[in-house]
Scaffold this active site. Structure first.
Site, short mmCIF file in Angstrom:
data_model
loop_
_atom_site.label_atom_id
_atom_site.label_comp_id
_atom_site.label_asym_id
_atom_site.label_seq_id
_atom_site.Cartn_x
_atom_site.Cartn_y
_atom_site.Cartn_z
CD GLU A 27 -4.19 54.01 0.83
OE1 GLU A 27 -3.52 55.28 -0.11
OE2 GLU A 27 -3.25 53.56 0.39
CB ALA A 28 2.91 55.81 -2.28
NE ARG A 72 -1.67 62.90 7.08
CZ ARG A 72 -0.88 62.46 8.22
NH1 ARG A 72 0.67 62.93 8.44
NH2 ARG A 72 -1.49 61.79 9.46
CB SER A 102 -4.13 64.70 9.44
OG SER A 102 -4.10 63.15 10.30
N GLY A 103 -6.44 62.64 8.50
CA GLY A 103 -7.74 62.34 8.99
C GLY A 103 -8.25 61.89 10.12
CB SER A 130 -2.91 47.32 9.63
OG SER A 130 -1.84 47.72 8.86
#
Length: 545
Positions: free
Chosen positions: A371-372, A508, A501-502, A65
């Protein structure tokens, strides 16, 4: 099982580097491409098992991506074009991290747990993006599929959403569309042409769009698609991959995070511009005003434009269908306020991550989610699609209702309901702007974003932060939420939340307020509270100004 001999033989050619452990997350696996050969082979194996289990075609996309070019990744696509079921994510991680001699027993464990019929035929669709590593890595996927006796179809270079679309078409026996790239263009472009037929006197200037292709697959596929558009849209493609590096100082992620125009694109005041990300599943719009000030129209602005358009059409068609917009805590407060209080549209907030938004959108007749960062789409329930179709075919209704029903039908066909799709979203946005006779500046003025700031705080263990209420409130550590609440009270129109965070040990921080100075100050003060109460490491966060 004779096939397992083939798996053992082939897996030696795709060895696992010693000590490497990777986790399958929302975006699948992502890492530097040199670490991924064994992962690709094993995901080919997993896709065959998933196909046998679901008795359907499964997709595998080789892409990272918006990551830099040297990275790569892989994600699996489930039967209806959706993301891999969460229960299978743990199987993916287990297979990826199994040592060479444990691989067969790991496969057997999945077969037993899932009650898989080994004699069931398996079919896997494979696609890849334009990274130099994608060719050999997608070959490793195919090696895995064939080692377990699965059938494969290699689509070669496609956008991620195109592969999701192919899988859905195949598993609906063509009801969703024709499982070819050509079929994809025809369906979307025909619907777009029908929609813009409702736009009165659109000038050539209004039809012009500048597109930043992030030097990725989106640029190639947009060029192929343009020939199907019959001059309904005039596109100039920048960052088309002919010279720049993939995602380097360009693309949707760069524009959203840096809040500025990408390198390699010439923006004149009033030009309407958009950027795709590296695999074309995200899109953001932007323009420069007469003072050369940059204006971003992100996922929130896109969701607002689309949901407003759909709500108006549903009213004109006299259809009583429940429409909702699904957002995350990162959605700008002004967008939520406008949707709820001006448009009377239901807003649902979910945890961050596309799969959470997609899942929530399924609960409504019409669910719009973005999503933003610009990843999003619209989902129509089967009941909603049926009602719209019945109305479009009803000869007894008046012209206005008929026109609205036909426009809703075209809208459904221009949308890729399987996943966020930059090409499809772009066509829908362009059609809406043309029908409303709206400039990008007018769209931007629908509401004004509250100034906001995002920061990161390094901590020794991100797991000390636990959240509730769709990540909008912190449950632990003790005292943190109280501290945030007290800080928020000292600013106007303010809001702040924190979430772990993931992927890394950082927390965050998001803050918004009536001025940029206040948003920055609030974000800094909340960062300090996180640092002090949640085990911050390194230096204390410094003020931004």
């Amino acid at each position: 099982m004779a096939q397992f001999e083939e798996v053992s033989k082939q897996s030696i050619l795709h060895p696992k580097p010693a000590g490497l452990a990777l986790q399958y997350g929302t975006a699948g696996f992502r890492s530097n491409s040199i670490h991924l050969d064994h992962i690709m082979f094993r995901m080919g194996l997993l896709a065959v098992l998933r196909s046998k289990k679901t008795k359907s075609t499964i997709g595998i996309m080789v892409t990272a991506s918006h990551n830099p070019e040297e990275d790569n990744g892989v994600k699996l696509v489930d039967p209806m074009g959706e993301m891999l079921a969460a229960t299978w994510e743990s199987y993916a991680t287990m297979l990826a991290n199994a040592e060479q001699e444990e691989l067969i027993s790991a496969l057997n464990e999945i077969i037993e747990k899932e009650g898989i019929d080994k004699s069931q035929e398996a079919s896997v669709f494979v696609g890849k993006d334009t990274r130099s590593s994608s060719a050999s890595l997608s070959q490793a996927v195919l090696d895995g599929v064939h080692a377990l006796g699965g059938h494969s179809k290699d689509y070669g270079l496609v956008t991620t959403p195109q592969l999701h679309y192919m899988v859905c078409c195949k598993n609906t026996q063509g009801k969703y569309g024709d499982a070819t790239v050509e079929g994809y263009y025809k369906k979307l472009c025909q619907a777009f042409t029908q929609l813009v037929g409702n736009a009165s006197n659109c000038t050539d200037d209004q039809k012009h769009l500048c597109v930043d292709g992030a030097n990725g697959i989106g640029a190639l596929k947009l060029r192929e698609m343009i020939s199907h558009l019959n001059k309904g849209l005039q596109v100039t493609i920048f960052n088309d991959g002919s010279k720049g590096k993939l995602n380097h100082q360009c693309g949707a992620d760069f524009v959203k995070v840096q809040q500025k125009t990408p390198t390699g694109i010439q923006v004149n005041p009033g030009d309407r511009c958009c950027s795709f990300d590296g695999d074309a599943d995200r899109i953001v719009y932007y323009f420069a005003d007469s003072q050369q000030v940059f204006h971003l129209l992100d996922g929130d602005k896109i969701a607002t434009l689309i949901s407003t358009f759909l709500k108006e059409l549903l009213i004109q068609a006299g259809l009583n269908l429940k429409i909702a917009v699904v957002q995350t805590a990162y959605a700008n407060g002004s967008s939520t306020d406008y949707l709820e209080n001006t448009m009377n549209v239901t807003v649902r907030c979910t945890k961050t991550g596309v799969k959470h938004l997609h899942h929530a959108a399924l609960e409504f007749d019409v669910g719009v989610y973005f999503e933003a960062n610009g990843h999003g789409t619209v989902l129509f329930s089967k009941a909603a699609e049926d009602k719209i179709q019945q109305l479009a075919q009803d000869s007894r209704i008046d012209d206005e209702r008929k026109r609205a029903a036909l426009m809703l039908q075209s809208t459904i066909n221009v949308i890729n309901q399987t996943v966020g799709d930059a090409l499809s979203d772009m066509l829908l946005i362009e059609a809406i702007l043309a029908i409303k006779g709206m400039t990008v500046e007018q769209w931007d003025r629908i509401y004004t974003d509250l100034p906001n700031r995002q920061l990161k705080v390094k901590v020794s263990d991100r797991r000390v932060i636990d959240t509730t209420d769709a990540e909008r409130r912190a449950v632990s550590p003790a005292g943190l939420q109280e501290a945030i609440d007290n800080l928020v009270k000292t600013y106007r129109k303010a809001r702040s939340f924190v979430r772990p965070s993931g992927t890394e040990d950082v927390v965050r921080v998001y803050a918004e307020a009536d001025t940029q100075e206040s948003a920055d100050a609030l974000a800094h003060e909340v960062s300090l509270a996180v640092y002090r109460l949640a085990g911050g490491v390194g230096e204390e966060p410094k003020p931004l100004h």
